[in-house]
Motif scaffolding. Structure first.
Motif, PDB file in Angstrom:
ATOM      1  N   GLY A 175       0.795  -1.223   0.000  1.00  0.00           N
ATOM      2  CA  GLY A 175       0.000   0.000   0.000  1.00  0.00           C
ATOM      3  C   GLY A 175       0.827   1.272   0.000  1.00  0.00           C
ATOM      4  O   GLY A 175       0.293   2.377   0.056  1.00  0.00           O
ATOM      5  N   GLY A 201       2.753   2.206  -2.500  1.00  0.00           N
ATOM      6  CA  GLY A 201       2.851   2.802  -3.840  1.00  0.00           C
ATOM      7  C   GLY A 201       3.855   2.132  -4.776  1.00  0.00           C
ATOM      8  O   GLY A 201       4.305   2.743  -5.755  1.00  0.00           O
ATOM      9  N   LYS A 202       4.178   0.874  -4.524  1.00  0.00           N
ATOM     10  CA  LYS A 202       5.118   0.168  -5.416  1.00  0.00           C
ATOM     11  C   LYS A 202       4.496   0.014  -6.802  1.00  0.00           C
ATOM     12  O   LYS A 202       5.098   0.380  -7.806  1.00  0.00           O
ATOM     13  N   THR A 203       3.249  -0.498  -6.785  1.00  0.00           N
ATOM     14  CA  THR A 203       2.589  -0.703  -8.080  1.00  0.00           C
ATOM     15  C   THR A 203       2.276   0.647  -8.731  1.00  0.00           C
ATOM     16  O   THR A 203       2.399   0.792  -9.948  1.00  0.00           O
ATOM     17  N   PHE A 204       1.919   1.608  -7.852  1.00  0.00           N
ATOM     18  CA  PHE A 204       1.665   2.959  -8.360  1.00  0.00           C
ATOM     19  C   PHE A 204       2.903   3.479  -9.100  1.00  0.00           C
ATOM     20  O   PHE A 204       2.821   4.043 -10.190  1.00  0.00           O
ATOM     21  N   GLU A 264      -5.981  -3.250  -2.590  1.00  0.00           N
ATOM     22  CA  GLU A 264      -5.357  -3.254  -3.928  1.00  0.00           C
ATOM     23  C   GLU A 264      -3.994  -3.953  -3.943  1.00  0.00           C
ATOM     24  O   GLU A 264      -3.433  -4.195  -4.994  1.00  0.00           O
TER      25      GLU A 264
HETATM   26  P1  ADP Z   1       1.447  -1.200  -3.180  1.00  0.00           P
HETATM   27  O1  ADP Z   1       1.580  -1.629  -4.603  1.00  0.00           O
HETATM   28  O2  ADP Z   1       2.724  -0.830  -2.641  1.00  0.00           O
HETATM   29  O3  ADP Z   1       0.712  -2.120  -2.391  1.00  0.00           O
HETATM   30  P2  ADP Z   1      -0.210   0.705  -4.401  1.00  0.00           P
HETATM   31  O4  ADP Z   1       0.623   1.166  -5.510  1.00  0.00           O
HETATM   32  O5  ADP Z   1      -1.250  -0.233  -4.731  1.00  0.00           O
HETATM   33  O6  ADP Z   1       0.645   0.149  -3.212  1.00  0.00           O
HETATM   34  O7  ADP Z   1      -0.792   1.969  -3.720  1.00  0.00           O
HETATM   35  C1  ADP Z   1      -1.777   1.924  -2.761  1.00  0.00           C
HETATM   36  C2  ADP Z   1      -2.705   3.108  -2.932  1.00  0.00           C
HETATM   37  O8  ADP Z   1      -2.004   4.286  -2.764  1.00  0.00           O
HETATM   38  C3  ADP Z   1      -3.271   3.199  -4.301  1.00  0.00           C
HETATM   39  O9  ADP Z   1      -4.596   3.554  -4.245  1.00  0.00           O
HETATM   40  C4  ADP Z   1      -2.482   4.228  -4.975  1.00  0.00           C
HETATM   41  O10 ADP Z   1      -3.247   4.927  -5.914  1.00  0.00           O
HETATM   42  C5  ADP Z   1      -2.135   5.111  -3.882  1.00  0.00           C
HETATM   43  N1  ADP Z   1      -0.870   5.753  -4.065  1.00  0.00           N
HETATM   44  C6  ADP Z   1       0.268   5.172  -3.899  1.00  0.00           C
HETATM   45  N2  ADP Z   1       1.252   6.023  -4.113  1.00  0.00           N
HETATM   46  C7  ADP Z   1       0.707   7.193  -4.444  1.00  0.00           C
HETATM   47  C8  ADP Z   1       1.201   8.474  -4.727  1.00  0.00           C
HETATM   48  N3  ADP Z   1       2.505   8.697  -4.796  1.00  0.00           N
HETATM   49  N4  ADP Z   1       0.353   9.480  -5.013  1.00  0.00           N
HETATM   50  C9  ADP Z   1      -0.949   9.251  -4.945  1.00  0.00           C
HETATM   51  N5  ADP Z   1      -1.492   8.079  -4.654  1.00  0.00           N
HETATM   52  C10 ADP Z   1      -0.686   7.046  -4.357  1.00  0.00           C
END
Ligand code: ADP
Ligand code: MG
Length: 887
Positions: A154, A156-159, A264
């Protein structure tokens, strides 16, 4: 900040990466340089040694490249905004200093330095540019590259990595942007970009592009250490659109297990592998080899292919199991997820601490990423953290992971290979060009050779034609001249016949204007013509150009040489014929001069001596001919390969030998030896006959007789006698032996070499001329023997009686042929003069013949000789008394 750091042991304060260059990189952008800095710290060398065992063998030593680490803070999400409303963020970022402060509590914090510190406001573009772009550029240059996101679920790795940005392009993550950059920089004609998309879940590798393919094995090249997944689907990417489709497909397949932390988030590791294959032309060898210099072969630039791989890893959440709240299967799953992650952490720790053992093989993740940490890849790690103080512990461990990863030193190497396929293709094209060129040249060469050949042939046939014409003219001319000469001679003969006198004829001959003279002129003329021919030929030869032509002309020259030789031989033959004619003319003249009495042979002379006698005392044109032709030339012709030439030559020699004046010169020039050679070497009876005739003539001279003996002539003549059938041959041989029989010194040799037996053997033919020569020989022999006995040189019975001649002597003592009869009568008288022979003679019936001779012989001198002989022998007297014979 500094004091806090000091209080916090090894992780407190500023944790600097080991590289001295790092500080300068930190000031600008550590991710920027295309190639890693060369001024590395001594520590990097150590790591290099360590990492070498962990790395594939590569083309060169490579350049050091530390793992770059950036930290990215996620903005508070809706939940956090509410839940943590009263709390401050657990981290404080100082992006300009590339520092991060982690609050322990309200009064204490730890400061960490990263290669890049990205705040919650950092745009996706900026994140790409500082974290991924340098790696992507390296990949385009041929290095392997890794961009990996590590952090709690959560955060933001995938983000950061995987956002597709379909609605908002500015939201596109690193994967899409990397592909965009790669596609913009490769040539789709010569390069290729393929992608596989995988997920590692519970230590199994699944194909996100083909979910049925769910246990892909890792293959490691034992030599290079390269890791590959041959079982995975590889899709070639030609445009961004297809790549987005592919990512979507992968995403749809990706297992997403909900956790309490974030619906997510994913518990699997997502791995996107982009394989880039680029064709590059290597530099040519600095020093071309000798062969290259001399050949037409233009060495093409070395075709090389660079294979690089960009690995983008979206790791599963790094949170600890207890926090995830998982249970049952979910717990096992979390353990498996953490197995790979903890193995990664252990490897990074080992590398950071320069440990001897790096437990790469402990998990699939570390095996897959062996090139990314401590390997040859350029690696960027982005650690993602959230702001919530509730997850402070996870955030701290994430930061610690990032700090350790910063110590990992890689050794960047380009993976360059020969592009054998492309090289083969290029060489094939070049080879085809050379083959075509060679064929063209060969054809041109063949045409040229053909042209030269044709030209040479034309010239040679022209020369041959000219030469043949000239030769034919020459031959006709010679023939005409010969005919004219014959005609002239005939006319002169007729004229002489009319005159019944020889004076005019003689004068004509003797003043040097005879046929010999005209022949001399002819010969000179022929010679001149020949010279002209030779000159013409030389000219033709000079005109001719080209090796083939010269060869042909040489051949023609040789032919001409043969022709010339033949012509010369022909001339000699003509001369010999002329000689024969001259002899005949002379003979005729003599006969006419004697008023027809020339036919009366004495019978006691050798056959050739008849001719000799006829010429005796007269200067003949033979001498002149002799001069012109040259004795050596004639003798040389005796050995000619042409039997006709040989026969003519031997005839000429025989004619010459008939003249006493020539005999000495003939013998001196080796003529006798040559004549004996003819008896020895050839079986032609004509040659034997003429040669024996010549030998007979030469054998009239005492010195020659001895020479004949020394050269084995007696046995040669004896052999010829036994082989011959022609009475004329036998006559000549018998004549020669008969002459030898008249030499006192040759008696025993003649007998021992079969001379007497040969003489007696020849009587088999019954021809009177032969018998006459046999009788002459026996008479000669008997005379010499008698002389020797009288002089006391010889004792004992006659060798003639020893060799069994007596019966034939007795038998032919009263032969109808006067010459035979006369020779035998003399022989009997000689034999009877020695008492040793008397008894045999009486037994053989010779006494009756002697008595008859003493009474009936027409020649008075022989009659009285016989009578004297009989009367002087006591044995004969006694026998006559016994038989009551009275003389
Ligand atoms: P992870 O892959 O690390 O589990 P995600 O990429 O799924 O995390 O991110 C989790 C949530 O946080 C998502 O809803 C994503 O849109 C949001 N998010 C993550 N990083 C950012 C960012 N830098 N700016 C805005 N929203 C973010
Ligand atoms: Mg995720």
């Amino acid at each position: 900040m500094a004091s806090g750091a000091n209080r916090n042991g090894m992780h407190k304060g500023t944790v600097k990466p080991p590289s001295a260059a790092n500080s300068s990189n930190l000031k600008s952008s550590s991710f920027k340089p295309r190639l890693p800095p060369s001024n590395q710290s001594p520590g990097s060398a150590l790591r290099r040694t360590n990492s070498a065992s962990f790395t594939a063998a590569a083309r060169d030593d490579g350049v050091p490249g530390r793992v770059r680490v950036a930290v990215r803070l996620r903005p508070r999400n809706a939940e956090e905004l509410v839940a943590d409303a009263d709390f401050a963020d657990c981290v404080e970022l100082q992006p300009e200093l590339k520092r991060l402060k982690l609050r322990k509590n309200n009064w204490d914090s730890e400061t960490y330095e990263f290669d890049e510190v990205l705040t919650e406001f950092a745009s996706q573009k900026r994140v790409y540019e500082v974290v991924a772009k340098p790696v992507v550029e390296s990949v385009l240059d041929g290095y392997n590259g890794t961009v990996m996101a590590y952090g709690q679920t959560g955060t933001g790795k995938t983000f950061t990595l995987g956002r597709l940005g379909e609605e908002d392009t500015s939201a596109r993550g690193i994967m899409v942007r990397s592909m965009e950059e790669i596609l913009a920089n490769v040539s789709l004609e010569t390069d290729s970009v393929t992608v596989s998309y995988l997920q590692l879940y519970m230590e199994a590798i699944q194909d996100l592009l083909d979910p049925a393919n769910d246990n892909i094995s890792i293959v490691e090249d034992p030599k290079t250490g390269d890791v590959s997944l041959p079982g995975a689907t590889h899709v070639e990417i030609r445009d961004e659109h297809s790549f987005l489709e592919l990512l979507r497909l992968g995403e749809a397949h990706r297992i997403a297990a909900n956790t309490k932390l974030n619906t997510e988030s994913s518990r699997s590791h997502a791995i996107l592998m982009v394989h880039v294959k680029r064709s590059v032309l290597g530099a040519e060898d600095a020093i071309p080899s000798e062969i290259d210099k001399s050949s037409h072969f233009v060495k093409p630039p070395k075709p090389l292919v660079r294979k690089s791989k960009l690995v983008l890893v979206d790791l599963a959440g790094s949170e600890r199991v207890h926090k995830s709240g998982s249970e049952g299967h979910m717990l096992e799953e979390a353990k498996s997820i953490n197995l790979s992650l903890s193995a990664l952490g252990k490897c990074i720790n080992a590398l950071a601490e320069n440990s001897a053992h790096v437990p790469v093989r402990d998990s699939k993740l570390t095996r897959l990423l062996r090139d990314s940490f401590g390997g040859t890849a350029r690696t960027s790690l982005i650690v993602t953290i959230g702001p919530s103080p509730r997850h402070r512990g996870e955030t701290a461990s994430t930061i610690l992971f990032g700090q350790r990863a910063m110590k990992v030193e890689n050794m960047l190497r380009i993976k360059e290979e020969f592009d054998y396929k492309s090289l083969a293709r290029r060489l094939e094209i070049q080879l085809d060009k050379l083959i075509a060129e060679n064929e063209r040249q060969q054809k041109a060469f063949d045409d040229e050779v053909e042209r030269i050949n044709l030209e040479a042939q034309n010239r040679v046939s022209e020369v041959e034609r000219d030469f043949t014409d000239a030769l034919e003219k020459e031959r006709l001319k010679c023939q005409m001249e010969y005919m004219e000469s014959v005609k002239k001679l005939e006319e002169k003969m007729i004229e002489n016949q009319r005159k019944h006198g020889c004076d005019g004829f003689m004068n004509d001959k003797c003043n040097g204007k005879g046929p010999g003279f005209s022949i001399a002129e002819d010969v000179a003329e022929v010679k001149k013509l020949l010279e002209k021919e030779i000159n013409m030929r030389k000219e033709a030869e000079e005109e001719a150009g080209g090796a083939a032509e010269i060869l042909k002309l040489q051949k023609a020259l040789e032919d001409e040489g043969h022709q010339k030789k033949k012509l010369e031989e022909e001339i000699i033959i003509l001369r010999s014929q002329m000689l024969q004619l001259t002899f005949e003319a002379e003979q005729m003249r003599r006969c006419l001069g004697r008023g027809g009495s020339g036919n009366a042979h004495t019978g006691l002379d050798s056959p050739m001596s008849q001719v000799r006698d006829s010429l005796n005392g007269h200067k003949t044109p033979v001498a002149a001919l002799f001069e012109q032709v040259g004795l050596q030339k004639i003798l040389a012709l005796l050995e000619s390969e042409d039997p006709n030439v040989r026969i003519h030559a031997v005839k000429v020699v025989a004619n010459l030998a008939a003249e006493e004046a020539n005999q000495e010169r003939i013998v001196e020039a080796g003529g006798l030896t040559s004549l004996l050679m003819l008896l020895r070497s050839y079986e032609d009876e004509t040659v034997h006959r003429v040669a024996a005739g010549a030998i007979a003539n030469l054998a009239m001279n005492e010195a020659n007789q001895e020479l004949i003996m020394v050269q084995g002539g007696i046995s040669l003549l004896s052999m010829t006698a036994s082989d011959a059938e022609d009475p004329q041959t036998l006559r000549m041989v018998a004549g020669a032996i008969a002459n030898l029989c008249g030499n006192d010194k040759l008696q025993s040799k003649l007998r021992s070499e079969g001379g007497i037996k040969a003489l007696l053997g020849m009587v088999r033919c019954g021809h009177l001329d032969v018998l006459s020569q046999v009788a002459r020989g026996i008479a000669n022999f008997a005379k010499c023997e008698s002389r020797a006995s009288t002089n006391g040189i010889k004792s004992g019975r006659s060798l003639l009686i020893d060799d069994g001649a007596l019966p034939w002597i007795v038998q032919n003592a009263n032969n109808d042929s006067a010459p035979i009869r006369r020779h035998i009568e003399l022989a009997l008288c000689h034999l009877a003069q020695h008492e040793v022979n008397a008894k045999d003679m009486i037994c053989g019936g010779a006494l009756w013949e002697l008595v008859r001779i003493s009474q009936d012989c027409s020649r008075e001198d022989i009659r009285s000789l016989a009578r004297r002989t009989l009367n002087s022998s006591p044995v004969f007297r006694a026998e006559m008394r016994r038989l009551r014979i009275e003389l």
